[in-house]
Each structure stands twice: as structure tokens, then as C-alpha cells.
Design an enzyme around this catalytic site. Structure first.
Site, PDB file in Angstrom:
ATOM      1  N   ASP A   1      11.410-135.101 -11.940  1.00  0.00           N
ATOM      2  CA  ASP A   1      10.724-134.201 -12.952  1.00  0.00           C
ATOM      3  C   ASP A   1       9.190-134.631 -11.897  1.00  0.00           C
ATOM      4  O   ASP A   1       8.407-133.869 -12.380  1.00  0.00           O
ATOM      5  CB  ASP A   1       9.694-136.279 -13.819  1.00  0.00           C
ATOM      6  CG  ASP A   1      10.754-135.856 -15.067  1.00  0.00           C
ATOM      7  OD1 ASP A   1      12.313-135.582 -15.060  1.00  0.00           O
ATOM      8  OD2 ASP A   1      10.110-136.307 -15.565  1.00  0.00           O
TER       9      ASP A   1
ATOM     10  N   CYS B   1      16.828-141.781 -12.308  1.00  0.00           N
ATOM     11  CA  CYS B   1      15.384-141.336 -12.727  1.00  0.00           C
ATOM     12  C   CYS B   1      15.483-141.195 -14.351  1.00  0.00           C
ATOM     13  O   CYS B   1      16.664-140.870 -15.229  1.00  0.00           O
ATOM     14  CB  CYS B   1      15.437-139.766 -12.058  1.00  0.00           C
ATOM     15  SG  CYS B   1      15.244-140.333 -10.172  1.00  0.00           S
ATOM     16  N   ASP B   2      14.487-140.157 -14.528  1.00  0.00           N
ATOM     17  CA  ASP B   2      13.905-140.333 -15.513  1.00  0.00           C
ATOM     18  C   ASP B   2      14.414-139.685 -17.007  1.00  0.00           C
ATOM     19  O   ASP B   2      14.551-140.809 -18.264  1.00  0.00           O
ATOM     20  CB  ASP B   2      12.695-139.040 -15.852  1.00  0.00           C
ATOM     21  CG  ASP B   2      11.869-139.843 -14.650  1.00  0.00           C
ATOM     22  OD1 ASP B   2      11.697-140.001 -13.476  1.00  0.00           O
ATOM     23  OD2 ASP B   2      10.042-139.950 -15.350  1.00  0.00           O
ATOM     24  N   LYS B   3      15.763-138.582 -17.096  1.00  0.00           N
ATOM     25  CA  LYS B   3      16.412-138.870 -18.070  1.00  0.00           C
ATOM     26  C   LYS B   3      17.903-139.319 -17.846  1.00  0.00           C
ATOM     27  O   LYS B   3      18.550-139.274 -18.884  1.00  0.00           O
ATOM     28  CB  LYS B   3      16.945-137.370 -18.471  1.00  0.00           C
ATOM     29  CG  LYS B   3      15.181-136.537 -18.511  1.00  0.00           C
ATOM     30  CD  LYS B   3      13.911-137.436 -19.015  1.00  0.00           C
ATOM     31  CE  LYS B   3      12.576-136.932 -19.013  1.00  0.00           C
ATOM     32  NZ  LYS B   3      12.303-137.080 -17.602  1.00  0.00           N
TER      33      LYS B   3
ATOM     34  N   CYS C   1      10.542-143.218  -7.971  1.00  0.00           N
ATOM     35  CA  CYS C   1       8.447-143.576  -7.721  1.00  0.00           C
ATOM     36  C   CYS C   1       8.630-144.891  -8.043  1.00  0.00           C
ATOM     37  O   CYS C   1       8.500-145.895  -9.012  1.00  0.00           O
ATOM     38  CB  CYS C   1       8.335-142.483  -7.938  1.00  0.00           C
ATOM     39  SG  CYS C   1       8.214-140.791  -7.184  1.00  0.00           S
TER      40      CYS C   1
ATOM     41  N   GLU D   1       6.132-133.156 -18.841  1.00  0.00           N
ATOM     42  CA  GLU D   1       4.640-133.908 -18.875  1.00  0.00           C
ATOM     43  C   GLU D   1       3.523-133.741 -18.747  1.00  0.00           C
ATOM     44  O   GLU D   1       3.659-132.262 -18.322  1.00  0.00           O
ATOM     45  CB  GLU D   1       5.443-135.444 -17.640  1.00  0.00           C
ATOM     46  CG  GLU D   1       7.082-135.569 -17.971  1.00  0.00           C
ATOM     47  CD  GLU D   1       7.659-137.137 -17.279  1.00  0.00           C
ATOM     48  OE1 GLU D   1       8.231-137.329 -17.339  1.00  0.00           O
ATOM     49  OE2 GLU D   1       7.226-136.413 -16.009  1.00  0.00           O
TER      50      GLU D   1
ATOM     51  N   SER E   1       3.817-138.497 -17.540  1.00  0.00           N
ATOM     52  CA  SER E   1       4.952-139.162 -16.977  1.00  0.00           C
ATOM     53  C   SER E   1       4.713-140.405 -17.080  1.00  0.00           C
ATOM     54  O   SER E   1       3.091-140.606 -17.526  1.00  0.00           O
ATOM     55  CB  SER E   1       4.177-138.452 -15.461  1.00  0.00           C
ATOM     56  OG  SER E   1       4.403-139.721 -14.235  1.00  0.00           O
TER      57      SER E   1
END
Length: 556
Positions: free
Chosen positions: A78, A119-121, A191, A442, A468
Site C-alpha cells: 500500500d 500486509c493489508d489485504k 510497517c 486510501e 491508511s
């Protein structure tokens, strides 16, 4: 075993010949086939080390009597995708990940799965796949990045984005920005703050699909390799006991996840992902439930960007289980339900004490008596808008100001960096929702620019896109219905007074119903921004942000 469909009997002799081509022995084929879904790639810092964890999972599976077989899942970074066309492809990969994992798992008849995302997804996409497939599954993620250090202070990616805003405001030099650039992301891993990736990894523990420490053990620590080996061993126990994802991810588990979400101060993106995962598990979560839970759940953690602590600090303080133990002191969790450890929540969190009350506030001394996320409604957001309340400064909890209206993210950033946004303004960014974007980008760049220019305590931002987990301030996303389908956010005009009241969960534009109706009568849908490829297909199927941006299925 399910895999017998692909390896047992005379009819499967051709199948076995292909396993022979892969080098599998009869001894390996006599064991359960365990699919290991690896999100490893060389473009995402949170995934660059997953090959090492996959090797550890394989060893654990083998030690416990299974045959591990690896196949991939895609992943978008991202941060690298932020602020340009690439961000349109972030959320949409969640469904690609779920669909491709379903295809691979059923095509090859795996007996069980170990998911290795980060990570995110990837975490929500694979949780969706796990719920959909409902074969024994356990998660072991890549873990968080260690915080960077600049001038003796811990820093993270959100500091980097805000440094760019400070440079635009003339309060940082290019040399200072370069120092941040070289130091804020010092290791592999997701992160280092309570951003979306770490939020979702923590919630794998809360919902019962990950082992202890999955959300918080830092990526570079060897303890995570040991965790991966234990996950490989654990999947064989889950297979033997036939403990499946829908046994674990029931309604009570989702309520636990929402409670922990509020206590940790997770990313607002969890309000997209939890409903989507629940949908696959046959459980309904609406955002009204989220507000009810937030009203009775104290916020115990202020990790970056809400405060000065980081994932490594949460890990040292006892991790997610210590937070859950605090919450259980007031009976806020369902503790009698089974988890991927093979034990109940009560058994998991027993003895998991809070080792640092500065990082995890005790239940009787919270940051606030209400949770870290608030769902707002009003004539600007009839269905919902979502804000990370724990990252909003006190003076912005209630705010009124003139709308500064932009029909895309790029125009808003240009205005912010050009000094055209002033204290008191409410920046409105629309046509960035799931369908209108498409892809619900985002908005870390504009929120960081606002913070970096010293306007974080005086300017609000509202969008039908999303934020985000690194965003902070009065940043209200997921406004539904979105502009592309004629939601009220499409009808806001420059200078309209926007009224935000986070304690009362309201978001309104100060115009009459008659004026709103008159504007609606004049409104015309916009031509789609993208008409070919996956994004066009996604836009034609995606639903609203308040439903988790799930994809419609054909009517029965």
C-alpha cells in the site's frame, strides 16, 4: 482425507503420475496434503522474508506427519501504491486473493491450509478464503517491522509521509526529509504502527485463527520462525480434531474481534474487512453493532499514529492476549469458544499479564471509556462514515467548518500543498469510493500533508474513499452511500457548513432537506473512470463501504 480424491484408487493413477513428476514419494502421498499459502514476493517489505517462514511451516508440518505443498497469493504494498493509480488496485486484491486461494485449494483437494500473509489485504483476503472453504486452517503472519529511529526518537512510515507535508510547509529541509527516508523503515515486516496490516494480524489472534504472538512478534525476531514451526505442527492437530474455520469464526468470535479492535485502536479499514470476512462465514456484522461495542469498550492502547508507542512495545507488554486479559476483567469477551490453538479463549489468555501499563492501559485506567473507532451517521452519511477516534485530537472531536470540495485525491493534495486549505476547513474528497474510484483508494497523502503542514488540529477530511491505518486526525472515511451512486457527499457544494460530532456519532451538512432534494434532482451520474480490465469488472460488482465493499453474487 479430502486429498484422496486426487491420489487414491485406480481412477487416480494419472493424478499420481503427475505427483511423481513433482518428485513426491508414496510415503508423502500417504500423508495429508497441507497447502501453504505464501504471500512472499520481492516488492512488499512485509513479505520479503516470508520464504523463511514458509520453510519453517513446512518443517513443522513434516514433523507432525503431513506433506506440505506451497502455492502463492499476490500482495500489493500500500505504501508504494499510495497516491497514484496503483492505489486503485489495493483493496480490490482482497477478492482476488480469496478467489484464487479458493480455486487452488479446491482444484488440488488440500486437506488443510496454513496461511502465511502479512500486509493489508492479504490477511483479510485469506481469512475470507478460510471461511469460504471451511477446511482446517491456521494463520502465521510475517510480523511487524521494528520502528525506525531519527534523532533518538522512534519513527515509522506515517512520520515519513508527514515529513513530506512539513517540507511543503517549509518547516523541514530536504536533508532532514532524506534522513527520515533512510531511517523510518529499517527492517522487513509490516510497517511498525497500528496500521491496517498490524491491526488485521492482531485480530487473527482475537478472532481465534492465529497463535499467540501472531500479531505482535517483530518480523526480524527468531521467535517468529519458531511460531511458524508451531503453526505447521498445529495444523495437523486441527485436522485430526476436524476444527474448522467456521467452528472458530462464529458470531461470538466476531464480537470478540470488534471488542479487541476498539481496545487496540485499530485501523478504520477493519470496519471494511471484518464485515467482509463475517459475510463469508455466514455471520452478519453491521456498523451499528460496531458502535454499540465501542460504547462499552475502553480504549487501552495508543500505538502510532495515535501515540508514541509501536508494535514492538505492544509485544513486550504482553501482546494481544494481555489486552484480552484486561478486557476479560470486565467480562467484555466471550471466553468459552474454541480457537486455532485447539483451546478456548479462556485457556489461551489465562496468565497473560499486562507487563507495561504505559503501553497497555489497565482496564480501570483507559485512554477513554469508549473504543478507538466511531461510526458516524447523518444527512451527509445516511449509511455510515468511519473515524479512528483514538487518533483525533480533543479540539477536533466536535468541529464545524466550510466544505472545500474535490472530486479526486490529486486535486485535494494540490490544494493542501499549495496553501489553499486553512484552519477550520473541511476537505471533502469524493468519487473515490469502491465503485467511483474504482477501488476505494486510501488517503494517506492528503491526511499526512494536512498534519505535516501543521493543520492536523484544525482541518478535517471527509471522503467516500478510505484511510491508511497510518492516517491520524479528524479523517472520516467510508462515507456511504458514495458519490458515484448519488450519495449526499456528491451533493455537497463549496462553502457548505459541515458539522462533525464524534462523541455523538453524527456527520451532517447544514442544508435543508428541501435543498438536498433539489440538488439531488439535478445530479447526474458520472461516466466511469475506467471501462476495461479488472477494475471495471470490480466496479460493476462491488457494494458499498458500509457493507464491507463485498462483491455481489448472482441472484438466486
Amino acid at each position: 482425507m479430502r486429498s484422496d480424491n486426487a491420489k487414491k484408487g485406480m481412477q487416480q493413477a494419472p493424478h499420481r503420475s503427475l505427483f511423481n513428476a513433482l518428485g513426491y514419494t508414496k510415503e508423502e502421498l500417504d500423508k495429508p496434503l497441507i497447502g501453504i499459502v505464501s504471500s512472499y514476493n520481492e516488492i512488499v517489505p512485509g513479505h520479503m522474508h516470508l520464504d523463511k517462514l514458509v520453510d519453517a511451516v513446512k518443517l513443522g508440518v513434516t514433523m507432525a506427519g503431513g506433506t506440505p505443498i506451497v502455492f502463492p497469493a499476490i500482495a500489493v504494498c500500500d505504501g508504494i501504491a499510495m497516491g497514484h493509480t496503483g492505489m486503485k488496485y489495493s483493496l480490490v486484491t482482497r477478492d482476488l486473493i480469496a478467489d484464487s486461494t479458493e480455486a487452488m485449494a479446491l482444484a488440488h483437494q488440500f486437506d488443510a491450509l496454513v496461511m502465511v500473509p502479512n500486509c493489508d489485504k492479504n490477511v483479510p483476503g485469506l481469512l475470507m478464503a478460510a471461511a469460504r472453504l471451511n477446511i482446517p486452517t491456521v494463520f502465521v503472519s510475517g510480523g511487524p517491522m521494528l520502528a525506525g529511529r531519527v534523532n533518538g526518537q522512534k519513527r515509522s512510515l506515517s512520520s515519513m509521509f508527514e515529513a513530506v507535508g512539513s517540507y511543503a510547509a517549509g518547516t523541514m529541509t530536504e536533508e532532514e526529509v532524506t534522513e527520515f527516508e533512510n531511517k523510518v523503515c529499517p527492517t522487513c515486516g509490516s510497517c511498525s504502527g497500528m496500521y491496517t496490516a498490524n491491526s488485521m494480524n492482531c485480530l487473527t489472534e482475537a478472532i481465534g485463527m492465529g497463535l499467540q504472538g501472531n500479531g505482535t512478534i517483530p518480523a526480524p525476531y527468531s521467535e517468529r520462525i519458531k511460531l511458524a514451526k508451531h503453526a505447521g505442527m498445529k495444523i495437523m492437530e486441527l485436522l485430526e480434531k476436524n476444527i474448522r474455520p467456521r467452528d472458530i469464526m462464529n458470531e461470538k468470535a466476531f464480537m470478540n474481534a470488534l471488542v479487541v479492535d476498539m481496545a487496540l485502536g485499530c485501523s478504520t479499514n477493519s470496519m471494511l474487512h471484518l464485515p467482509a470476512i463475517a459475510h463469508e462465514a455466514g455471520v452478519e456484522i453491521n456498523l451499528d453493532i460496531a458502535n454499540e461495542i465501542s460504547a462499552r469498550t475502553p480504549n487501552l492502547c495508543h500505538l502510532a499514529p495515535a501515540g508514541p508507542t509501536y508494535m514492538e512495545d505492544l509485544n513486550e507488554a504482553g501482546g494481544v492476549y494481555a489486552v484480552m486479559n484486561e478486557l476479560d476483567k470486565k467480562g467484555l469477551l466471550y471466553t468459552d469458544i474454541i480457537t486455532a490453538t485447539g483451546k478456548t479463549v479462556a485457556e489461551n489468555i489465562a496468565g497473560c499479564v499486562n507487563k507495561d501499563p504505559e503501553v497497555i492501559r489497565p482496564i480501570d485506567n483507559p485512554y477513554s471509556e469508549t473504543g478507538g473507532i466511531a461510526v458516524l451517521k447523518g444527512n451527509l452519511a445516511p449509511d455510515s462514515g468511519v473515524v479512528k477516534r483514538s487518533a483525533v485530537v480533543e479540539e477536533m472531536m466536535v468541529h464545524e467548518g466550510p466544505a472545500r470540495v474535490f472530486d479526486c485525491e490529486e486535486d485535494a493534495i494540490a490544494a493542501i500543498k499549495g496553501g489553499k486549505i486553512v484552519a477550520g476547513d473541511v476537505v471533502v474528497i469524493r468519487y473515490e469510493g469502491p465503485k467511483g474510484g474504482p477501488g476505494m483508494r486510501e488517503m494517506l497523502n492528503p491526511t499526512s500533508a494536512i498534519a505535516g503542514m501543521g493543520l492536523g488540529s484544525s482541518v478535517a477530511l471527509i471522503t467516500d474513499g478510505r484511510f491508511s491505518g497510518a492516517s491520524r486526525g479528524a479523517s472520516i472515511g467510508h462515507v456511504s452511500p458514495e458519490a458515484a451512486v448519488g450519495g449526499p457527499i456528491a451533493l455537497v457544494e463549496e462553502g457548505d457548513i459541515i458539522k462533525i460530532n464524534i462523541p455523538e456519532n453524527t456527520l451532517n451538512v447544514d442544508i435543508s432537506d428541501e435543498e438536498m432534494a433539489a440538488r439531488r434532482a439535478k445530479w447526474q451520474p458520472r461516466e466511469p473512470k475506467i471501462t476495461t480490465g479488472y477494475l471495471a469488472r470490480y466496479a460493476s460488482l462491488v457494494t458499498s463501504g458500509n457493507t464491507g465493499a463485498i462483491l455481489r453474487t448472482p441472484e438466486k
